[in-house]
Motif scaffolding. Structure first.
Motif, mmCIF file in Angstrom:
data_model
loop_
_atom_site.group_PDB
_atom_site.id
_atom_site.type_symbol
_atom_site.label_atom_id
_atom_site.label_comp_id
_atom_site.label_asym_id
_atom_site.label_seq_id
_atom_site.Cartn_x
_atom_site.Cartn_y
_atom_site.Cartn_z
ATOM 1 N N GLY A 128 8.181 64.250 46.929
ATOM 2 C CA GLY A 128 8.039 63.123 47.853
ATOM 3 C C GLY A 128 6.774 62.329 47.574
ATOM 4 N N LYS A 131 7.233 60.317 44.394
ATOM 5 C CA LYS A 131 8.114 59.171 44.648
ATOM 6 C C LYS A 131 7.349 58.079 45.383
ATOM 7 N N ASP A 132 6.535 58.475 46.365
ATOM 8 C CA ASP A 132 5.744 57.495 47.108
ATOM 9 C C ASP A 132 4.761 56.759 46.199
#
Length: 144
Positions: A128, A131-132
């Protein structure tokens, strides 16, 4: 969700990235203390970016985030403490060296105590985070 090629990085390459990022951390952390012009601040910023990208890529490759971060910070801590003594003339202290050894023992103990469930949770968090930051998109563009 598309699969990222970062997960195909070998464990050996991932550990090379962790070590390289930790070594660069020694330089940028010293740069924060000793930088006094735009060039040195820029080099410090590049070092920060490089070291954290190395760490994120290593975590994305399925290494445990807790261990990766501990090793990363441990390399930085040991490297900076030794550089301060050897290069910058800080006083030598047995207490400081003893605490560094204790830190290294803690990192090794952390590696020996991790379990599969924690690893899966940490991996999901790392994916996550990557991806951010847009690292997935960068890797996908490079692999084409």
């Amino acid at each position: 969700m598309q699969s990222s090629n970062v997960s195909h990085i070998s464990n050996n390459l991932a550990w090379v990235l962790v070590i390289a990022g930790g070594i660069v951390e020694c330089f940028w952390a010293s740069g924060l203390k000793y930088a006094d012009n735009l060039l040195l601040y820029t080099l410090t910023g590049i070092g920060i970016l490089f070291s954290f990208v190395c760490m994120v890529l290593a975590v994305k490759s399925k290494l445990e985030i807790g261990v990766v971060y501990s090793v990363f910070v441990g390399i930085g801590t040991v490297g900076i403490a030794l550089a301060e003594i050897v290069v910058f003339g800080e006083p030598f202290s047995l207490l400081k060296i003893g605490l560094i050894v204790l830190l290294l023992i803690g990192v090794i103990g952390l590696k020996l105590s991790t379990n599969k469930e924690e690893n899966a949770q940490e991996q999901a968090l790392a994916e996550g985070f990557a991806k951010d930051l847009g690292l997935d998109e960068i890797v996908q563009k490079e692999s084409k």
